[in-house]
Design a protein around this motif. Structure first.
Motif, PDB file in Angstrom:
ATOM      1  N   VAL A   1       0.848  -1.163   0.000  1.00  0.00           N
ATOM      2  CA  VAL A   1       0.000   0.000   0.000  1.00  0.00           C
ATOM      3  C   VAL A   1       0.894   1.226   0.000  1.00  0.00           C
ATOM      4  N   ARG A   2       0.545   2.177  -0.847  1.00  0.00           N
ATOM      5  CA  ARG A   2       1.322   3.413  -0.907  1.00  0.00           C
ATOM      6  C   ARG A   2       0.356   4.585  -0.956  1.00  0.00           C
ATOM      7  N   ILE A   3       0.504   5.499  -0.026  1.00  0.00           N
ATOM      8  CA  ILE A   3      -0.301   6.709  -0.009  1.00  0.00           C
ATOM      9  C   ILE A   3       0.383   7.724  -0.901  1.00  0.00           C
ATOM     10  N   ARG A   4      -0.337   8.206  -1.894  1.00  0.00           N
ATOM     11  CA  ARG A   4       0.210   9.208  -2.805  1.00  0.00           C
ATOM     12  C   ARG A   4       0.155  10.578  -2.137  1.00  0.00           C
ATOM     13  N   ILE A  14      -4.905   6.214  -2.420  1.00  0.00           N
ATOM     14  CA  ILE A  14      -4.160   5.095  -1.859  1.00  0.00           C
ATOM     15  C   ILE A  14      -3.942   4.033  -2.926  1.00  0.00           C
ATOM     16  N   GLU A  15      -2.689   3.815  -3.281  1.00  0.00           N
ATOM     17  CA  GLU A  15      -2.372   2.771  -4.248  1.00  0.00           C
ATOM     18  C   GLU A  15      -2.358   1.428  -3.536  1.00  0.00           C
ATOM     19  N   ALA A  44      -5.880   1.698  -7.337  1.00  0.00           N
ATOM     20  CA  ALA A  44      -5.939   2.656  -6.237  1.00  0.00           C
ATOM     21  C   ALA A  44      -7.372   2.930  -5.801  1.00  0.00           C
ATOM     22  N   LEU A  45      -7.467   3.481  -4.603  1.00  0.00           N
ATOM     23  CA  LEU A  45      -8.724   3.951  -4.045  1.00  0.00           C
ATOM     24  C   LEU A  45      -8.577   5.423  -3.691  1.00  0.00           C
ATOM     25  N   ARG A  46      -9.689   6.128  -3.774  1.00  0.00           N
ATOM     26  CA  ARG A  46      -9.714   7.509  -3.293  1.00  0.00           C
ATOM     27  C   ARG A  46     -10.697   7.555  -2.136  1.00  0.00           C
TER      28      ARG A  46
END
Length: 70
Positions: A1-4, A14-15, A44-46
């Motif tokens: 998980v990676r927060i942009r 959130i990737e 990703a999710l927003r």
């Protein structure tokens, strides 16, 4: 998980590489009561946090983590 990185103060992007973003969105809503927008093309999710009380944000993060299995 990676927060942009974000600076608009309304959404977190959130990737979730290797995960089906749409399936995760459905799981979050059905099993954890968290609504999100899926961006399958980016895995990703927003998440919108602009209308959530600040005190509720840690619980949302916990629920997302649980849906991700972390």
């Amino acid at each position: 998980v990676r927060i942009r990185p974000f600076n608009a103060a309304f959404f977190a992007f959130i990737e979730v590489p290797g995960r089906d973003a749409e399936a995760l969105r459905k799981t979050l809503l059905k099993d954890h009561g968290v609504g999100a927008i899926a961006f399958p093309e980016h895995s990703a999710l927003r998440l919108a946090y602009c209308s959530v009380n600040e005190e509720a944000i840690p619980e949302i993060v916990r629920r997302v983590g649980k849906a991700l299995g972390t």
